[in-house]
Design a protein around this motif. Structure first.
Motif, PDB file in Angstrom:
ATOM      1  N   ARG A 253     -24.730   2.032   3.318  1.00  0.00           N
ATOM      2  CA  ARG A 253     -23.648   1.775   2.496  1.00  0.00           C
ATOM      3  C   ARG A 253     -23.420   3.305   1.705  1.00  0.00           C
ATOM      4  NH1 ARG A 253     -21.229  -2.661   0.457  1.00  0.00           N
ATOM      5  NH2 ARG A 253     -22.016  -4.635   1.324  1.00  0.00           N
ATOM      6  N   ARG A 254     -24.523   3.843   1.480  1.00  0.00           N
ATOM      7  CA  ARG A 254     -24.541   5.445   0.730  1.00  0.00           C
ATOM      8  C   ARG A 254     -24.042   6.279   1.841  1.00  0.00           C
ATOM      9  NH1 ARG A 254     -27.303   6.459  -3.709  1.00  0.00           N
ATOM     10  NH2 ARG A 254     -28.556   7.967  -2.995  1.00  0.00           N
ATOM     11  N   ALA A 255     -24.486   6.087   2.926  1.00  0.00           N
ATOM     12  CA  ALA A 255     -24.145   7.181   4.203  1.00  0.00           C
ATOM     13  C   ALA A 255     -22.563   7.039   4.409  1.00  0.00           C
ATOM     14  CB  ALA A 255     -25.007   6.778   5.558  1.00  0.00           C
ATOM     15  N   ASN A 256     -22.133   5.664   4.423  1.00  0.00           N
ATOM     16  CA  ASN A 256     -20.638   5.491   4.602  1.00  0.00           C
ATOM     17  C   ASN A 256     -19.930   6.032   3.630  1.00  0.00           C
ATOM     18  OD1 ASN A 256     -21.553   4.051   6.867  1.00  0.00           O
ATOM     19  ND2 ASN A 256     -21.416   2.125   5.981  1.00  0.00           N
ATOM     20  N   ALA A 257     -20.261   5.927   2.259  1.00  0.00           N
ATOM     21  CA  ALA A 257     -19.565   6.507   1.103  1.00  0.00           C
ATOM     22  C   ALA A 257     -19.430   7.983   1.362  1.00  0.00           C
ATOM     23  CB  ALA A 257     -20.405   6.059  -0.163  1.00  0.00           C
ATOM     24  N   ALA A 258     -20.779   8.615   1.572  1.00  0.00           N
ATOM     25  CA  ALA A 258     -20.847   9.879   1.603  1.00  0.00           C
ATOM     26  C   ALA A 258     -19.740  10.479   2.577  1.00  0.00           C
ATOM     27  CB  ALA A 258     -22.084  10.324   2.106  1.00  0.00           C
ATOM     28  N   TYR A 259     -19.666   9.891   3.642  1.00  0.00           N
ATOM     29  CA  TYR A 259     -18.806  10.019   4.846  1.00  0.00           C
ATOM     30  C   TYR A 259     -17.313  10.184   4.243  1.00  0.00           C
ATOM     31  CZ  TYR A 259     -15.974  10.287   9.325  1.00  0.00           C
ATOM     32  OH  TYR A 259     -15.190  10.699  10.101  1.00  0.00           O
ATOM     33  N   LEU A 260     -16.997   9.051   3.637  1.00  0.00           N
ATOM     34  CA  LEU A 260     -15.618   8.771   3.171  1.00  0.00           C
ATOM     35  C   LEU A 260     -15.408   9.955   1.952  1.00  0.00           C
ATOM     36  CD1 LEU A 260     -15.212   5.134   2.868  1.00  0.00           C
ATOM     37  CD2 LEU A 260     -14.339   6.433   4.389  1.00  0.00           C
ATOM     38  N   ASP A 261     -16.357  10.228   1.005  1.00  0.00           N
ATOM     39  CA  ASP A 261     -16.283  11.283   0.327  1.00  0.00           C
ATOM     40  C   ASP A 261     -15.846  12.650   0.863  1.00  0.00           C
ATOM     41  OD1 ASP A 261     -17.036   9.631  -2.012  1.00  0.00           O
ATOM     42  OD2 ASP A 261     -19.067  10.561  -2.118  1.00  0.00           O
ATOM     43  N   ALA A 262     -16.477  13.014   1.827  1.00  0.00           N
ATOM     44  CA  ALA A 262     -16.313  14.252   2.583  1.00  0.00           C
ATOM     45  C   ALA A 262     -15.059  14.325   3.504  1.00  0.00           C
ATOM     46  CB  ALA A 262     -17.578  14.367   3.660  1.00  0.00           C
ATOM     47  N   HIS A 263     -14.613  13.305   3.606  1.00  0.00           N
ATOM     48  CA  HIS A 263     -13.379  13.283   4.832  1.00  0.00           C
ATOM     49  C   HIS A 263     -11.944  12.668   4.212  1.00  0.00           C
ATOM     50  CE1 HIS A 263     -16.853  13.462   7.468  1.00  0.00           C
ATOM     51  NE2 HIS A 263     -15.893  14.258   8.257  1.00  0.00           N
ATOM     52  N   ILE A 264     -11.958  11.984   2.951  1.00  0.00           N
ATOM     53  CA  ILE A 264     -10.816  11.539   2.320  1.00  0.00           C
ATOM     54  C   ILE A 264     -10.304  13.043   1.638  1.00  0.00           C
ATOM     55  CG2 ILE A 264      -9.898  10.343   0.357  1.00  0.00           C
ATOM     56  CD1 ILE A 264     -11.346   7.870   1.422  1.00  0.00           C
ATOM     57  N   THR A 265      -9.246  13.354   1.721  1.00  0.00           N
ATOM     58  CA  THR A 265      -8.597  14.402   1.295  1.00  0.00           C
ATOM     59  C   THR A 265      -7.084  14.471   0.804  1.00  0.00           C
ATOM     60  OG1 THR A 265      -7.712  15.414   3.503  1.00  0.00           O
ATOM     61  CG2 THR A 265      -9.921  16.144   2.769  1.00  0.00           C
ATOM     62  N   ALA A 266      -6.660  13.342   0.764  1.00  0.00           N
ATOM     63  CA  ALA A 266      -5.390  12.804   0.454  1.00  0.00           C
ATOM     64  C   ALA A 266      -5.223  13.232  -1.063  1.00  0.00           C
ATOM     65  CB  ALA A 266      -4.962  11.470   0.388  1.00  0.00           C
ATOM     66  N   PRO A 267      -4.146  14.061  -1.601  1.00  0.00           N
ATOM     67  CA  PRO A 267      -4.034  14.463  -2.961  1.00  0.00           C
ATOM     68  C   PRO A 267      -3.831  13.260  -3.810  1.00  0.00           C
ATOM     69  CG  PRO A 267      -2.717  15.807  -1.538  1.00  0.00           C
ATOM     70  CD  PRO A 267      -3.203  14.791  -0.819  1.00  0.00           C
ATOM     71  N   ALA A 268      -3.377  12.225  -3.481  1.00  0.00           N
ATOM     72  CA  ALA A 268      -3.126  11.073  -4.202  1.00  0.00           C
ATOM     73  C   ALA A 268      -4.255  10.276  -4.539  1.00  0.00           C
ATOM     74  CB  ALA A 268      -1.827  10.242  -3.760  1.00  0.00           C
ATOM     75  N   VAL A 269      -5.261  10.430  -3.914  1.00  0.00           N
ATOM     76  CA  VAL A 269      -6.467   9.463  -3.927  1.00  0.00           C
ATOM     77  C   VAL A 269      -7.739  10.268  -4.605  1.00  0.00           C
ATOM     78  CG1 VAL A 269      -8.231   8.102  -2.317  1.00  0.00           C
ATOM     79  CG2 VAL A 269      -5.621   8.397  -1.826  1.00  0.00           C
ATOM     80  N   THR A 270      -8.354   9.728  -5.678  1.00  0.00           N
ATOM     81  CA  THR A 270      -9.601  10.249  -6.042  1.00  0.00           C
ATOM     82  C   THR A 270     -10.645   9.336  -5.757  1.00  0.00           C
ATOM     83  OG1 THR A 270      -8.246  10.851  -7.801  1.00  0.00           O
ATOM     84  CG2 THR A 270     -10.606  10.809  -8.384  1.00  0.00           C
ATOM     85  N   THR A 271     -11.758  10.274  -5.134  1.00  0.00           N
ATOM     86  CA  THR A 271     -12.917   9.187  -4.428  1.00  0.00           C
ATOM     87  C   THR A 271     -13.963   8.876  -5.670  1.00  0.00           C
ATOM     88  OG1 THR A 271     -14.001  11.330  -3.993  1.00  0.00           O
ATOM     89  CG2 THR A 271     -12.740  10.097  -2.383  1.00  0.00           C
ATOM     90  N   PRO A 272     -14.885   7.933  -5.712  1.00  0.00           N
ATOM     91  CA  PRO A 272     -15.513   7.521  -6.762  1.00  0.00           C
ATOM     92  C   PRO A 272     -16.574   8.544  -7.196  1.00  0.00           C
ATOM     93  CG  PRO A 272     -16.127   6.334  -4.817  1.00  0.00           C
ATOM     94  CD  PRO A 272     -14.940   7.182  -4.435  1.00  0.00           C
ATOM     95  N   VAL A 281     -25.005   2.059  -5.322  1.00  0.00           N
ATOM     96  CA  VAL A 281     -25.193   1.167  -4.092  1.00  0.00           C
ATOM     97  C   VAL A 281     -23.934   0.728  -3.250  1.00  0.00           C
ATOM     98  CG1 VAL A 281     -27.510   0.787  -4.978  1.00  0.00           C
ATOM     99  CG2 VAL A 281     -25.683  -0.928  -5.442  1.00  0.00           C
ATOM    100  N   TYR A 282     -22.832   1.174  -3.835  1.00  0.00           N
ATOM    101  CA  TYR A 282     -21.487   0.968  -3.273  1.00  0.00           C
ATOM    102  C   TYR A 282     -21.521  -0.459  -2.882  1.00  0.00           C
ATOM    103  CZ  TYR A 282     -21.249   5.988  -3.629  1.00  0.00           C
ATOM    104  OH  TYR A 282     -21.183   7.009  -3.956  1.00  0.00           O
TER     105      TYR A 282
END
Length: 372
Positions: A253-272, A281-282
């Motif tokens: 889960r933490r690795a999946n979250a890290a991937y999304l943190d690094a790859h989500i770049t949409a200006p209208a979206v704020t990652t956790p 622990v997501y």
């Protein structure tokens, strides 16, 4: 739009494998199916997640909260400070013991209780504080515990979404007078259904065991008024299997979250964000959407990306709380709670995701663009 060859990615996916099935069948064949050796073994195993505290297994996370409040002697005339941005069970447990719910606002990053708001909410009737480790991120226990200690208040941790989360090395469920966990099928680990109470206090643990089993340790030797909130051995056996897997699942889960943190770049979206010293622990990967959230969710659904809002209506606006407050002329000033309820969306982060799934999720979120 989802390709004809692409299956939708669910927001959550319960894991029930052959190991879990074999464990359940083994117990059914044994004939020991309620409050037997599997429950005791599950309690002992779970204790290792919470700094070796006493563990008392029950039939749900809600029961865990309810019984912990009862065991602490909290009831009519008492107040318990609770976040309104949570699942209703957090406040329901307080109402079920006859105490009054006092809502306090949250911090925007962790979605947990704001210590300053908690301190401002304390009155002579306050008996306890209930931090909720929402989405798997620990609440600000390093700042909440000194407040509780100063005012001699019990701390009841709602860790139902936060198995194996920690703050500065201390696991959630090991800070306060007691902690509570849920084993509902979509949690980070499950027992089909069930809950656990954790405490460092041996006498409190004994009281909890009495309360879950009609007030008795020995058959027909009832010591107090209790209820039937026992966990079955079938559930405990499934929970024991999952307990052996939860650490690997957590790291995934933490690795999946890290991937999304690094790859989500949409200006209208704020990652956790993650607080310093926190082990998130997501249970949910929850972003904030600025703009038209409904439109964004519709686009994600069209792309085959499961998504959901936890929680669209703060507890203080739900009918069982809103109507009595209206009649009493009581209002709550909870701006961060209201903002979170209007902005959050949870995306898939469960350990069953493939690398291709993660790529699809990030691409779909990024396609939302700037103007929603």
């Amino acid at each position: 739009m989802t390709s004809i060859n692409e299956q939708p990615i669910p927001a959550a996916r319960p894991v029930i494998g052959e190991d879990e099935i074999e464990a359940a069948v083994r117990v059914l064949r044994s004939g020991r199916v309620v409050q037997g050796p599997e429950v005791a073994a599950f309690e002992e195993g779970f204790s290792r997640l919470v700094d070796d505290r006493h563990c008392v297994a029950v039939n749900s996370g809600t029961s865990a909260l309810h019984l912990l409040l009862l065991a602490l002697g909290i009831g009519p005339g008492d107040e318990v400070i609770v976040p309104s941005f949570s699942f209703a069970a957090s406040a329901n447990a307080v109402r079920l013991v006859g105490a009054d719910v006092v809502f306090a606002d949250i911090e925007p990053g962790s979605f947990g209780l704001d210590p300053a708001a908690v301190e401002a909410a304390i009155t002579p009737r306050t008996a306890a504080i209930m931090p909720v480790h929402l989405y798997g991120h620990p609440a600000a226990m390093d700042r909440l515990m000194p407040i509780a200690d100063q005012h001699k208040l019990a701390v009841v941790e709602d860790a139902c979404q936060a198995h194996a989360a920690a703050l500065n090395g201390t696991p959630v469920g090991a800070f306060g007078a007691g902690g509570t966990f849920s084993f509902y099928p979509t949690k980070n680990m499950h027992s089909l259904e069930g809950g656990m109470v954790t405490t460092a206090d041996a006498e409190l643990a004994r009281t909890l065991r009495l309360l879950r089993n009609q007030g008795m340790e020995q058959r027909y030797a009832n010591e107090i008024v209790g209820a039937n909130m026992r966990m079955t051995d079938v559930s405990a056996a499934v929970g024991r299997v999952q307990l052996g897997k939860v650490e690997a699942w957590t790291e995934q889960r933490r690795a999946n979250a890290a991937y999304l943190d690094a790859h989500i770049t949409a200006p209208a979206v704020t990652t956790p964000p993650v607080a310093e010293g926190a082990r998130h622990v997501y249970h949910q990967y929850t972003v904030r959407i600025s703009g038209d959230r409904d439109a964004a969710m519709a686009k994600l659904t069209e792309a085959g990306i499961g998504n959901a809002v936890y929680y669209p209506t703060p507890i203080h606006r739900l009918k069982p709380y809103w109507e009595p407050d209206q009649k009493a002329g009581r209002t709550w000033d909870l701006p961060e709670t209201e903002r979170a309820a209007a902005e959050v969306v949870s995306l898939p982060v469960h350990p069953s995701l493939t690398e291709g799934d993660l790529e699809r999720i990030a691409a779909a979120v990024n396609s939302l663009g700037e103007n929603l």
